[in-house]
Write a protein that holds these residues in place. Structure first.
Motif, mmCIF file in Angstrom:
data_model
loop_
_atom_site.group_PDB
_atom_site.id
_atom_site.type_symbol
_atom_site.label_atom_id
_atom_site.label_comp_id
_atom_site.label_asym_id
_atom_site.label_seq_id
_atom_site.Cartn_x
_atom_site.Cartn_y
_atom_site.Cartn_z
ATOM 1 N N PRO A 307 -40.788 -25.734 4.810
ATOM 2 C CA PRO A 307 -40.240 -25.555 6.162
ATOM 3 C C PRO A 307 -40.158 -24.077 6.517
ATOM 4 O O PRO A 307 -40.193 -23.200 5.625
ATOM 5 N N PRO A 308 -40.041 -23.749 7.780
ATOM 6 C CA PRO A 308 -39.908 -22.339 8.163
ATOM 7 C C PRO A 308 -38.640 -21.708 7.611
ATOM 8 O O PRO A 308 -37.733 -22.396 7.122
ATOM 9 N N ALA A 309 -38.562 -20.387 7.704
ATOM 10 C CA ALA A 309 -37.381 -19.668 7.218
ATOM 11 C C ALA A 309 -36.167 -20.042 8.064
ATOM 12 O O ALA A 309 -36.242 -20.141 9.286
ATOM 13 N N GLY A 310 -35.037 -20.245 7.377
ATOM 14 C CA GLY A 310 -33.807 -20.610 8.060
ATOM 15 C C GLY A 310 -33.698 -22.078 8.413
ATOM 16 O O GLY A 310 -32.774 -22.469 9.130
ATOM 17 N N ILE A 311 -34.619 -22.911 7.913
ATOM 18 C CA ILE A 311 -34.621 -24.343 8.198
ATOM 19 C C ILE A 311 -34.401 -25.097 6.888
ATOM 20 O O ILE A 311 -35.047 -24.794 5.864
ATOM 21 N N LEU A 312 -33.493 -26.051 6.922
ATOM 22 C CA LEU A 312 -33.243 -26.929 5.783
ATOM 23 C C LEU A 312 -33.849 -28.298 6.083
ATOM 24 O O LEU A 312 -33.563 -28.888 7.126
ATOM 25 N N ARG A 313 -34.682 -28.745 5.185
ATOM 26 C CA ARG A 313 -35.287 -30.079 5.314
ATOM 27 C C ARG A 313 -34.519 -31.040 4.429
ATOM 28 O O ARG A 313 -34.336 -30.798 3.233
ATOM 29 N N TYR A 314 -34.079 -32.140 5.022
ATOM 30 C CA TYR A 314 -33.232 -33.112 4.325
ATOM 31 C C TYR A 314 -33.948 -34.460 4.326
ATOM 32 O O TYR A 314 -34.214 -35.031 5.385
ATOM 33 N N PHE A 422 -23.382 -38.225 4.769
ATOM 34 C CA PHE A 422 -24.517 -37.882 3.922
ATOM 35 C C PHE A 422 -24.079 -36.916 2.817
ATOM 36 O O PHE A 422 -23.314 -35.979 3.067
ATOM 37 N N PRO A 423 -24.536 -37.123 1.579
ATOM 38 C CA PRO A 423 -24.143 -36.234 0.477
ATOM 39 C C PRO A 423 -24.639 -34.808 0.708
ATOM 40 O O PRO A 423 -25.743 -34.576 1.205
ATOM 41 N N ALA A 424 -23.793 -33.856 0.321
ATOM 42 C CA ALA A 424 -24.155 -32.448 0.457
ATOM 43 C C ALA A 424 -24.982 -31.941 -0.711
ATOM 44 O O ALA A 424 -25.641 -30.905 -0.596
ATOM 45 N N MET A 425 -24.979 -32.662 -1.819
ATOM 46 C CA MET A 425 -25.726 -32.250 -2.995
ATOM 47 C C MET A 425 -26.912 -33.190 -3.205
ATOM 48 O O MET A 425 -26.794 -34.399 -2.996
ATOM 49 N N PRO A 426 -28.070 -32.671 -3.590
ATOM 50 C CA PRO A 426 -29.231 -33.539 -3.837
ATOM 51 C C PRO A 426 -29.046 -34.368 -5.097
ATOM 52 O O PRO A 426 -28.210 -34.068 -5.950
ATOM 53 N N ILE A 492 -27.968 -43.820 -2.604
ATOM 54 C CA ILE A 492 -28.550 -42.746 -1.810
ATOM 55 C C ILE A 492 -29.304 -41.805 -2.747
ATOM 56 O O ILE A 492 -28.772 -41.363 -3.771
ATOM 57 N N TYR A 493 -30.543 -41.492 -2.380
ATOM 58 C CA TYR A 493 -31.370 -40.528 -3.111
ATOM 59 C C TYR A 493 -31.726 -39.407 -2.133
ATOM 60 O O TYR A 493 -32.437 -39.640 -1.152
ATOM 61 N N CYS A 494 -31.227 -38.210 -2.398
ATOM 62 C CA CYS A 494 -31.353 -37.089 -1.464
ATOM 63 C C CYS A 494 -32.247 -36.004 -2.048
ATOM 64 O O CYS A 494 -32.213 -35.725 -3.259
ATOM 65 N N ILE A 495 -33.020 -35.378 -1.157
ATOM 66 C CA ILE A 495 -33.849 -34.225 -1.506
ATOM 67 C C ILE A 495 -33.640 -33.177 -0.434
ATOM 68 O O ILE A 495 -33.699 -33.478 0.766
ATOM 69 N N GLN A 496 -33.394 -31.936 -0.843
ATOM 70 C CA GLN A 496 -33.212 -30.817 0.071
ATOM 71 C C GLN A 496 -34.286 -29.779 -0.222
ATOM 72 O O GLN A 496 -34.563 -29.464 -1.385
ATOM 73 N N LYS A 508 -33.829 -15.069 -9.561
ATOM 74 C CA LYS A 508 -32.936 -15.465 -10.645
ATOM 75 C C LYS A 508 -31.481 -15.448 -10.202
ATOM 76 O O LYS A 508 -30.594 -14.982 -10.920
ATOM 77 N N LYS A 509 -31.238 -15.949 -8.995
ATOM 78 C CA LYS A 509 -29.881 -16.068 -8.490
ATOM 79 C C LYS A 509 -29.363 -17.459 -8.817
ATOM 80 O O LYS A 509 -30.100 -18.416 -8.893
ATOM 81 N N ARG A 510 -28.071 -17.556 -8.931
ATOM 82 C CA ARG A 510 -27.456 -18.840 -9.204
ATOM 83 C C ARG A 510 -27.366 -19.633 -7.914
ATOM 84 O O ARG A 510 -26.969 -19.112 -6.885
ATOM 85 N N ARG A 511 -27.726 -20.937 -7.985
ATOM 86 C CA ARG A 511 -27.692 -21.769 -6.787
ATOM 87 C C ARG A 511 -26.264 -22.047 -6.394
ATOM 88 O O ARG A 511 -25.451 -22.479 -7.195
ATOM 89 N N GLN A 512 -25.954 -21.807 -5.127
ATOM 90 C CA GLN A 512 -24.648 -22.097 -4.579
ATOM 91 C C GLN A 512 -24.778 -23.258 -3.603
ATOM 92 O O GLN A 512 -25.698 -24.058 -3.680
ATOM 93 N N LYS A 513 -23.870 -23.336 -2.647
ATOM 94 C CA LYS A 513 -23.931 -24.375 -1.637
ATOM 95 C C LYS A 513 -25.111 -24.139 -0.701
ATOM 96 O O LYS A 513 -25.690 -23.059 -0.650
ATOM 97 N N VAL A 514 -25.416 -25.192 0.056
ATOM 98 C CA VAL A 514 -26.581 -25.116 0.935
ATOM 99 C C VAL A 514 -26.400 -24.047 1.989
ATOM 100 O O VAL A 514 -27.289 -23.241 2.260
#
Length: 566
Positions: A307-314, A422-426, A492-496, A508-514
């Motif tokens: 997806p483009p920059a700044g866009i979250l695909r759910y 909808f779940p916030a975590m994949p 529910i099966y989620c992919i972000q 090598k950054k730690r993943r935080q919230k979306v």
């Protein structure tokens, strides 16, 4: 005479990646008659009494009869061994009609010039011989010769024996043919033979035995089928009967007045692969798998659609699993999905995603009536941060649903309302949502629901939670009466997917919230992180306090209260 026999004469199926040409089978037949058994018994007694100086009874076992009573031979795959009947047949060149017969004539002539052949009673029919598919039916499909009990072929076995192999070049059905013509209600015998049975092309080899009396070899009525080996091009090898494998030998009873008994032993003596050959084969398979993997990668491609920059695909693949605890039977669920601000769907830009499940009857499990739907649904949405301010909170899409029941008079009743955030975590999530339904007090409402089917309903399903059109500070539902009903279970099966995830991995950054990875929500991310840390610390304190005595906890609390007053 032997007291134990192997009566398991069924076929065995083997799988091998080695070439079938390396197959070697040792076949041994031995006559078990009264004279032979007596001679063996006396020989055993003589051998046991040699130390005492007794006389050996060698005259009971003449040297000339040893080859007539037993024979052992190692046979390779499709190795042609001629019988006495074939030796006499192919000696005459005038009897040769086909090129294969003429080839056999040359081989028989070479054997006669060599003045000897290594087989006496055991011979073979290869896949190209005229006798391979012309053996008597009872020898190909029955085990009468190898069993002490008589069996007869079943109706299915008799019909399958007359079936022809399906043609490999059979044309596929034309797609323009109407579907009603796929089933042939009046098939002919030719149609059944050609289309009913689907068989792979198999190569067959029969190992035979001439069990005739000494001096009368070469008669067709004395031929007996000892072993059948079939194989296809995929490494499947079928052996009937199976190898003995340290089991008792098979029993063969000949037909006729004498009813002679023979022992049959079948062993697999194929040579083992050498270490260098095994390594060469493993490297070949590894190279083959590597090339196939590269071919699949070339078809799929290396770059995924981003997806483009700044866009979250759910992406969400969901399943309505079951519903339980409702008052009436024959349930179905109507659901729709609502997108908050800054969310949009590429497939449905101007309307909500909705659906209806099938009507399902309930089943009693324990004390609950459960309706299993197993209804799948999918959803795809995009979130953008362009119009989002720093003070707003990220809102996730919501799935609203209502459960209804339908009776035999086509009357429907509202059984319950609920929503799923909808779940916030994949990943995979299994959630059970409790439901409620509006309640109108009074006996008239209960009678109307029972007899007529009418019940209070919500005009807007978003009222289940907080309506999207609500702009006030507080939503009051004072005076709105509801009644608790059953529950609905979702899988529910989620992919972000977002470019920020890839950038965070590369740096090598730690993943935080979306919303932290998408940017623009630093203050909200800090607040949420503090709240989550507080909840974790509170949980650890509660776990630690469970193991402390009650008096100590009261003393600590009193000391803390006194310190706060000071």
């Amino acid at each position: 005479m032997a007291d134990w026999w192997n009566t398991d004469t069924g076929e065995a199926v083997y799988r091998s990646r080695d070439a079938v040409k390396n197959l070697k089978i040792r076949v041994r037949i031995e006559r078990v008659t009264s004279t032979a058994a007596l001679s063996q018994h006396l020989q055993q007694q003589v051998l046991s009494q040699q130390d005492r100086g007794d006389i050996e009874l060698k005259t009971l076992t003449p040297q000339g009869q040893t080859g007539d009573n037993e024979e052992e031979l190692v046979v390779g795959w499709q190795e042609k061994l001629f019988s006495q009947y074939e030796i006499e047949l192919f000696q005459n060149e005038a009897a040769c009609q086909t090129p294969l017969d003429r080839q056999y004539h040359k081989e028989v002539s070479a054997l006669n010039r060599a003045k000897g052949r290594r087989n006496h009673r055991i011979f073979t029919y290869t896949d190209h011989d005229r006798y391979t598919n012309c053996l008597p039916f009872n020898q190909q499909h029955n085990a009468d010769l190898l069993n002490t009990t008589k069996t007869s072929p079943t109706f299915l076995a008799a019909r399958m024996a007359s079936m022809k192999h399906r043609r490999q070049d059979r044309r596929t059905m034309d797609c323009s043919i109407h579907k009603s013509k796929i089933i042939n209600w009046e098939p002919t015998e030719e149609f059944v033979r050609n289309s009913h049975v689907v068989n792979n092309a198999m190569q067959t080899m029969h190992i035979m035995g001439d069990l005739g009396p000494p001096g009368r070899l070469g008669l067709k009525e004395n031929e007996c089928l000892l072993l059948t080996v079939k194989t296809d091009g995929n490494g499947t090898i079928i052996v009937k009967p199976d190898f003995n494998k340290s089991k008792d030998p098979y029993r063969i009873v000949t037909e006729g007045d004498k009813r002679e008994v023979w022992r049959l032993t079948v062993e697999n003596v194929s040579p083992a692969m050498k270490p260098e050959e095994k390594d060469r084969e493993q490297n070949m398979y590894k190279d083959l798998y590597t090339r196939h993997k590269e071919y699949l990668n070339s078809l799929v491609g290396q770059d995924f659609e981003m997806p483009p920059a700044g866009i979250l695909r759910y992406l969400m693949n969901g399943e309505i699993v079951s519903a339980k605890g409702f008052e009436y039977d024959n349930l179905y669920i109507h659901f729709l999905m609502e997108l908050p601000n800054n969310w949009f769907s590429a497939t449905l830009p101007h309307q909500s995603h909705s659906g209806v499940t099938q009507t399902c009857q309930t089943r009693t499990l324990g004390k609950e009536n459960v309706a299993f739907f197993s209804f799948p649904f999918s959803f795809e949405a995009f979130y953008t941060t362009e119009k989002e301010s720093e003070e707003s909170v990220l809102q996730w899409p919501v799935l609203y649903f209502k459960v209804l029941s339908l009776d035999s008079w086509q009357r429907y009743r509202t059984e319950g309302y609920g929503y799923l955030l909808f779940p916030a975590m994949p990943g995979k999530h299994t959630m059970t949502c409790q439901t409620w339904r509006p309640l109108q007090e009074g006996t008239v409402s209960a009678l109307r629901r029972f007899f007529v089917g009418g019940s209070p309903e919500l005009e807007d399903l978003s009222y289940i939670r907080i309506p999207g059109t609500f702009k006030g500070d507080r939503l009051s539902r004072f005076g709105f009466c509801t009644e608790t009903s059953g529950s609905v279970t979702f899988n529910i099966y989620c992919i972000q997917q977002a470019r920020a995830f890839v950038d965070a991995t590369q740096l090598k950054k730690r993943r935080q919230k979306v919303f932290d990875q998408l940017g623009g929500f630093s203050q909200q991310g800090a607040v949420c992180s503090i709240l989550e840390a507080f909840q974790r610390a509170r949980g650890r304190m509660q776990e630690a306090s469970k193991g402390l005595p009650r008096d100590l906890i009261n003393t600590i609390s009193e000391q803390m209260e006194s310190s706060l007053k000071m």
